[in-house]
Design an enzyme around this catalytic site. Structure first.
Site, PDB file in Angstrom:
ATOM      1  N   SER A   1       0.813  -1.236  -0.108  1.00 43.24           N
ATOM      2  CA  SER A   1       0.077   0.069  -0.013  1.00 43.24           C
ATOM      3  C   SER A   1       0.887   1.346   0.055  1.00 43.24           C
ATOM      4  O   SER A   1       1.600   1.605  -0.784  1.00 43.24           O
ATOM      5  CB  SER A   1      -0.833  -0.005   1.164  1.00 43.24           C
ATOM      6  OG  SER A   1      -1.852   0.864   1.105  1.00 43.24           O
TER       7      SER A   1
ATOM      8  N   HIS B   1      -7.867  -5.342  -0.526  1.00 42.24           N
ATOM      9  CA  HIS B   1      -6.532  -4.657  -0.362  1.00 42.24           C
ATOM     10  C   HIS B   1      -5.629  -5.371   0.428  1.00 42.24           C
ATOM     11  O   HIS B   1      -4.396  -5.374   0.350  1.00 42.24           O
ATOM     12  CB  HIS B   1      -7.058  -3.257   0.541  1.00 42.24           C
ATOM     13  CG  HIS B   1      -5.732  -2.531   0.342  1.00 42.24           C
ATOM     14  ND1 HIS B   1      -5.272  -2.053  -0.554  1.00 42.24           N
ATOM     15  CD2 HIS B   1      -5.069  -1.770   1.511  1.00 42.24           C
ATOM     16  CE1 HIS B   1      -4.103  -1.272  -0.357  1.00 42.24           C
ATOM     17  NE2 HIS B   1      -3.928  -0.950   0.924  1.00 42.24           N
TER      18      HIS B   1
END
Length: 701
Positions: free
Chosen positions: A555, A670
């Site tokens: 991320s 994610h």
């Protein structure tokens, strides 16, 4: 009892349609990879997967590492972490039998036994099979104080967007004609048994530019959600707006939270149909309410009524004064320069403050007396990470977790009033840590700032040859990285002769708001400088060599390692870049990206793009450079950080003639994996790659 956490998260965003202008299309030939589910883009991803998987899965280490990871991830020896509701213990659990997971409950007495008698509330595997959906558990929110009804979230493939359904805890069934929301990144909060605050996609104009709910509506049972009463509306430029009800024992307070930026928000009390803004700084956070006292955490210095409060302080004010607009704030706790508040929670009569002291955890308890507030440091174990797991609203009891790099997690049951601590559960050692030790070092970054980092390594090392070393960090959004125990990493990496390093670089929350703000926007390069400085210090100390040094981040950490290998390619020989941000010219136009401009800046503003352009990995990878063979991973179902970041970076690097590896999980959100089997598979790929690159390539085949 404070029953709601007011921390804005990037966990929700409505997927947006990407508009491609002719000018941008000429500038970026890979824009077509932003079309997540297009046949062309998916065919491209499948082709990359086939090439990478055929190589990595054929390596001798892949199968044993994957099998070991799966055994650890599905082990019955894992701690079933509790959630206290109404005096009962709740837990969500996954294992080999329940790959998607089961939601279950037991009594406190049974939980303390060696073999708790669990009562299954919801079997997600059975539900997915029955409804022929790829359901992934997306959490639950249950109605205080009766805990009779819950809003259950179910995500398709692990995306942030989820279906929300009302669930009857007594009947163990979804409520027919109850509160139900279709798949979206919604905000739902119980007000009472027959009404909820709701924010979702109501059509044109109901979402912010970031894709979050812009409206708060009051939804009454038995009415269509489209007819829910509008009670507040933010601006399109806001990040999000949501309504909540929180409780101080039996006293409810309704509140509207308007997040005008990722780190700034306005809090409004909602009473008798009117909203009244609470007078605190925009970057301050409400941390709780206890016995009529409002807790506020400061992110910057604040002058209030001729009083000076310093950045990072925890303040308290009587709620009656807050409601009257005459709040008299008092200082409850002020961290020093080596400290940071990492969490604030409440029991029936106590405020529990989790403190990081030079990245080591401790717990402080506060209680209100006739003479003011008293504090005491609780007798929790030291030299590790402490995190409050769950608290009780009818006593001062709570559970907390203790762990360290070489210390498996131990769950403690404690009482804040008596300072009693009892070990309830401990995980067994999942890898051989004999001969390993942990040391903490500091290095001077480019601007002279001292940056700490942890090293997990053998007690005896050959400082002439160095060892395969994996360096990890995050460095963003005020998220601290603290000591942790990972059976998967330990088994796959440490036990096989690797060294692990965790760097506490600027941008994180290890030393409070100042440490985070030191790497915001035009100062982002400080985080990258810190990371590169740690890497060079590892080489200078003889711990490793550039040929044996790998880096990993996901991320925002993916952006970190992307910037690091493009700025200092000679320093690293392996890069694991997971669900990353890489195209920083278009990040704010992709999924949740618009909500992160307070962190990185706005690329559409010339002076801000000027400094973003200097580090944007997608714009700083060049033909002819000697980069390490990077391994990029992402997920098609990641609706937070767009998979196009990784896709386009791979396409550009291959176009330039660079050798890279790429794996895109077609589901997983994610986190990159939708279930434990996928997590084990991904771990197998990553650690096989690291051994292949850092063990002179011969030991991994």
């Amino acid at each position: 009892m404070f029953r709601k956490t007011f921390v804005f998260s990037s966990l929700a965003l409505i997927a947006t349609t990407i508009a491609v202008s002719p000018i941008m299309a000429e500038q970026d030939p890979h824009l077509w990879l932003e079309e997540v589910d297009s046949d062309q883009a998916l065919e491209w991803a499948e082709k990359q997967n086939k090439e990478s998987l055929s190589f990595l899965e054929s390596q001798p280490l892949f199968e044993p590492i994957q099998e070991e990871a799966l055994a650890i991830l599905t082990s019955d020896d894992r701690i079933a972490y509790p959630s206290l509701m109404g005096g009962e213990i709740y837990n969500f659990w996954r294992d080999n039998t329940h790959v998607r997971g089961i939601w279950r409950t037991t009594s406190r007495e049974s939980y303390r036994s060696d073999d708790p008698d669990w009562d299954i509330i919801l079997d997600v595997d059975a539900l997915a099979e029955e409804e022929e959906e790829n359901w992934v558990w997306a959490g639950s929110s249950c109605r205080y104080p009766d805990y009779d009804r819950c809003m259950v979230g179910l995500s398709r493939g692990g995306a942030d967007a989820a279906v929300r359904r009302e669930f009857d805890l007594e009947k163990r069934a979804f409520v027919e004609d109850g509160f139900v929301l279709p798949e979206a990144k919604s905000s739902v909060s119980w007000r009472d048994r027959d009404s909820v605050f709701v924010g979702t996609d109501f059509g044109e104009g109901s979402l912010t530019d970031s894709g979050y709910p812009r409206q708060v509506r009051l939804w009454e049972r038995g009415t269509p959600v489209e007819e829910a009463e509008l009670v507040f509306e933010g601006e399109a430029s806001d990040v999000s707006v949501n309504g909540v009800r929180f409780w101080d024992s039996d006293t409810p307070y309704d509140m509207i939270i308007r997040s005008i930026g990722f780190f700034t928000r306005h809090y409004y009390l909602f009473e008798d149909g009117e909203t009244h803004r609470i007078d605190i700084p925009e970057d301050a956070s409400l941390a709780g309410v206890l016995n009529g006292q409002l807790l506020v955490e400061l992110k910057s210095d604040w002058e209030k009524d001729d009083r000076q409060f310093a950045q990072g302080a925890l303040l308290v004010a009587d709620m009656a004064g807050v409601r009257a607009g005459e709040a008299d704030f008092q200082l409850l706790y002020q961290p020093d320069m080596q400290e940071a508040l990492s969490g604030v929670t409440t029991t029936e009569n106590r405020v529990l403050v989790s403190v990081l002291d030079n990245v080591i955890g401790r717990l402080v308890s506060f209680r209100q007396t006739e003479d003011g507030w008293e504090s005491e440091v609780l007798g929790a174990p030291d030299m590790g990470t402490l995190s409050v797991v769950t608290t009780d609203d009818k006593s001062d009891g709570f559970f907390y977790n203790y762990t360290g790099f070489l210390t498996p997690s131990t769950l403690y049951q404690a009482d804040a009033a008596s300072d009693e601590h009892v070990s309830v559960r401990s995980e067994p050692e999942q890898f051989d840590s004999s001969g390993l030790t942990v040391s903490q070092h500091e290095v001077e970054s480019a601007d002279g700032t001292r940056v700490p980092y942890f090293v997990i390594h053998p007690e005896e090392m050959d400082d002439e040859k160095g060892m395969p070393t994996l360096l990890n960090a995050y460095g963003g959004f005020e998220v601290p990285r603290t000591p942790f125990y990972s059976g998967v990493m330990g088994k796959a990496w440490l036990e096989r002769g690797g060294v692990y390093v965790l760097a506490n670089i600027r941008g994180g929350g290890e030393f409070g708001p100042r440490w985070h703000q030191a790497a915001l926007k035009e100062n982002r390069q400080h985080a990258f400088d810190d990371f590169i400085a740690v890497g060079r210090d590892l080489v200078d100390r003889g711990i490793t060599t550039p040929e044996q040094l790998g880096i990993q981040g996901g991320s925002n950490g993916g952006l970190l390692v992307g910037a690091a290998f493009t700025q200092a390619p000679e320093l690293f020989n392996a890069v694991v870049c997971q669900v990353p941000l890489l195209d920083m010219q278009r990040y704010h136009k992709l999924l949740a990206g618009a909500s992160w401009m307070a962190e990185y800046g706005n690329p559409d503003v010339d002076e801000e793009w000027a400094y973003i352009r200097e580090y944007s990995p997608y714009h700083n990878v060049h033909e002819g450079e000697d980069y390490p063979k990077v391994f990029f991973t992402t997920s098609t179902r990641d609706d937070r950080v767009h998979p196009a970041h990784a896709r386009k970076m791979v396409a550009r690097m291959k176009e330039q003639g660079h050798d890279v590896l790429y794996y895109e999980n077609i589901e997983g959100g994610h986190g990159g994996a939708a279930n434990l089997e996928q997590r084990a598979h991904l771990s197998g790929l990553i650690y096989t790659y690291l051994h292949y690159r850092l063990n002179s390539e011969k030991e991994a085949g």
